[in-house]
Design an enzyme around this catalytic site. Structure first.
Site, PDB file in Angstrom:
ATOM      1  CE  LYS A  42       6.166  -5.050  -9.249  1.00 30.00           C
ATOM      2  NZ  LYS A  42       7.197  -4.060  -8.899  1.00 30.00           N
ATOM      3  CG  ASP A  99       1.605 -10.582  -0.232  1.00 31.10           C
ATOM      4  OD1 ASP A  99       0.444 -10.254   0.087  1.00 31.10           O
ATOM      5  OD2 ASP A  99       2.461  -9.746  -0.584  1.00 31.10           O
ATOM      6  CG  ASP A 102      -1.760  -5.914   7.696  1.00 37.40           C
ATOM      7  OD1 ASP A 102      -2.077  -6.124   8.871  1.00 37.40           O
ATOM      8  OD2 ASP A 102      -1.048  -4.957   7.357  1.00 37.40           O
ATOM      9  CE  LYS A 130       1.745  -8.327   9.014  1.00 33.43           C
ATOM     10  NZ  LYS A 130       2.171  -6.940   8.861  1.00 33.43           N
ATOM     11  CG  PHE A 151       7.011  -4.882   7.595  1.00 36.49           C
ATOM     12  CD1 PHE A 151       5.898  -4.548   6.837  1.00 36.49           C
ATOM     13  CD2 PHE A 151       8.241  -4.971   6.971  1.00 36.49           C
ATOM     14  CE1 PHE A 151       6.009  -4.308   5.479  1.00 36.49           C
ATOM     15  CE2 PHE A 151       8.366  -4.725   5.601  1.00 36.49           C
ATOM     16  CZ  PHE A 151       7.250  -4.389   4.860  1.00 36.49           C
ATOM     17  NE  ARG A 164       8.174  -7.329  -4.992  1.00 41.20           N
ATOM     18  CZ  ARG A 164       7.059  -6.921  -4.396  1.00 41.20           C
ATOM     19  NH1 ARG A 164       6.376  -7.764  -3.649  1.00 41.20           N
ATOM     20  NH2 ARG A 164       6.632  -5.682  -4.517  1.00 41.20           N
TER      21      ARG A 164
HETATM   22  P1  5GP Z   1      -4.173  -5.445   3.675  1.00 40.69           P
HETATM   23  O1  5GP Z   1      -4.863  -4.798   2.523  1.00 40.69           O
HETATM   24  O2  5GP Z   1      -4.792  -6.749   4.140  1.00 40.69           O
HETATM   25  O3  5GP Z   1      -3.932  -4.481   4.797  1.00 40.69           O
HETATM   26  O4  5GP Z   1      -2.707  -5.743   3.230  1.00 40.69           O
HETATM   27  C1  5GP Z   1      -2.401  -6.626   2.270  1.00 40.69           C
HETATM   28  C2  5GP Z   1      -1.154  -6.172   1.545  1.00 40.69           C
HETATM   29  O5  5GP Z   1      -0.316  -5.357   2.368  1.00 40.69           O
HETATM   30  C3  5GP Z   1      -0.323  -7.365   1.197  1.00 40.69           C
HETATM   31  O6  5GP Z   1      -0.664  -7.846  -0.087  1.00 40.69           O
HETATM   32  C4  5GP Z   1       1.081  -6.842   1.254  1.00 40.69           C
HETATM   33  O7  5GP Z   1       1.435  -6.272   0.019  1.00 40.69           O
HETATM   34  C5  5GP Z   1       1.035  -5.738   2.253  1.00 40.69           C
HETATM   35  N1  5GP Z   1       1.513  -6.182   3.588  1.00 40.69           N
HETATM   36  C6  5GP Z   1       0.791  -6.348   4.716  1.00 40.69           C
HETATM   37  N2  5GP Z   1       1.559  -6.769   5.735  1.00 40.69           N
HETATM   38  C7  5GP Z   1       2.814  -6.871   5.233  1.00 40.69           C
HETATM   39  C8  5GP Z   1       4.069  -7.281   5.809  1.00 40.69           C
HETATM   40  O8  5GP Z   1       4.220  -7.648   6.981  1.00 40.69           O
HETATM   41  N3  5GP Z   1       5.146  -7.257   4.977  1.00 40.69           N
HETATM   42  C9  5GP Z   1       5.066  -6.873   3.667  1.00 40.69           C
HETATM   43  N4  5GP Z   1       6.188  -6.888   2.970  1.00 40.69           N
HETATM   44  N5  5GP Z   1       3.905  -6.482   3.103  1.00 40.69           N
HETATM   45  C10 5GP Z   1       2.789  -6.498   3.881  1.00 40.69           C
HETATM   46 MG    MG Z   2       1.156  -6.997  -1.884  1.00 43.84          MG
END
Ligand code: 5GP
Ligand code: MG
Length: 179
Positions: A42, A99, A102, A130, A151, A164
């Site tokens: 979402k 969004d 990471d 990030k 975060f 959100r």
């Molecule tokens: P990745 O798969 O690149 O590690 O992470 C992507 C997903 O992790 C994003 O779509 C999000 O849902 C969540 N995420 C990563 N960092 C953050 C953060 O700082 N805050 C929040 N709320 N969600 C994050």
């Molecule tokens: Mg997400």
């Protein structure tokens, strides 16, 4: 709710101004033909809604439900596809919107899956990226803001399902995360 935040990282006005620029870049890069926007739910809902309305062009919308966090503040390491079926993207030019980038696992898995479905081209746009070493070698062609490895919540991003709806991006107070 206001008392839950440590500081506002990116204001609503700054987000709006940056979205104008991103939309301009996207329009420039896709001068003609339809694109299929795949929104990762979402978290990317708010970003995608605001960005799409700045793209006066032929566009089809698909949503994909993926999960990687499970309520914690660090990535769980696995990406789950929660929908019964993948969107039909055969032969399409796809723009995936998420969004935040990471570890890169989410977008890595999604891009791989959409290519597997026969997409002609897959590009990525994220509201935030990030500054960190990615575990998955993936880059986003469109990035709203680069932020430090902390975060954040708001503008679609949640902590345990909350925040959100914030119109800006903020960090949470430690007491809220530890509670
Ligand atoms: P990745 O798969 O690149 O590690 O992470 C992507 C997903 O992790 C994003 O779509 C999000 O849902 C969540 N995420 C990563 N960092 C953050 C953060 O700082 N805050 C929040 N709320 N969600 C994050
Ligand atoms: Mg997400």
């Amino acid at each position: 709710m206001e008392g839950d935040f440590e500081r506002v990282l990116i204001s609503g006005d700054a987000i709006a101004a940056r979205l104008d620029e991103l939309a301009h870049e996207i329009q420039r890069d896709y001068p003609r033909g339809p694109i299929t926007v795949v929104v990762l739910m979402k978290g990317a809902l708010v970003f995608a809604a605001d960005l799409m309305r700045r793209l006066p062009r032929l566009l089809e919308l698909e949503c994909l439900n993926v999960a990687s966090y499970h309520g914690a503040t660090t990535s769980s390491g696995t990406v789950e596809f929660l929908d019964a079926r993948m969107p039909d993207v055969r032969g399409r030019r796809v723009l995936v919107l998420d969004d935040i980038l990471d570890t890169g696992r989410t977008l890595g898995a999604v891009v791989g899956a959409l290519r597997g479905e026969g997409a002609e081209e897959v590009r990525c746009g994220v509201m935030l990226a990030k500054e960190r070493v990615r575990e998955h070698d993936i880059r986003a062609e469109y990035v709203g803001f680069r932020i430090e490895d902390e975060f954040v919540v708001g503008y679609g991003l949640d902590y345990r399902g909350r925040y959100r709806n914030l119109p800006y991006i903020a960090t949470l107070r430690r007491e809220v995360v530890d509670a």
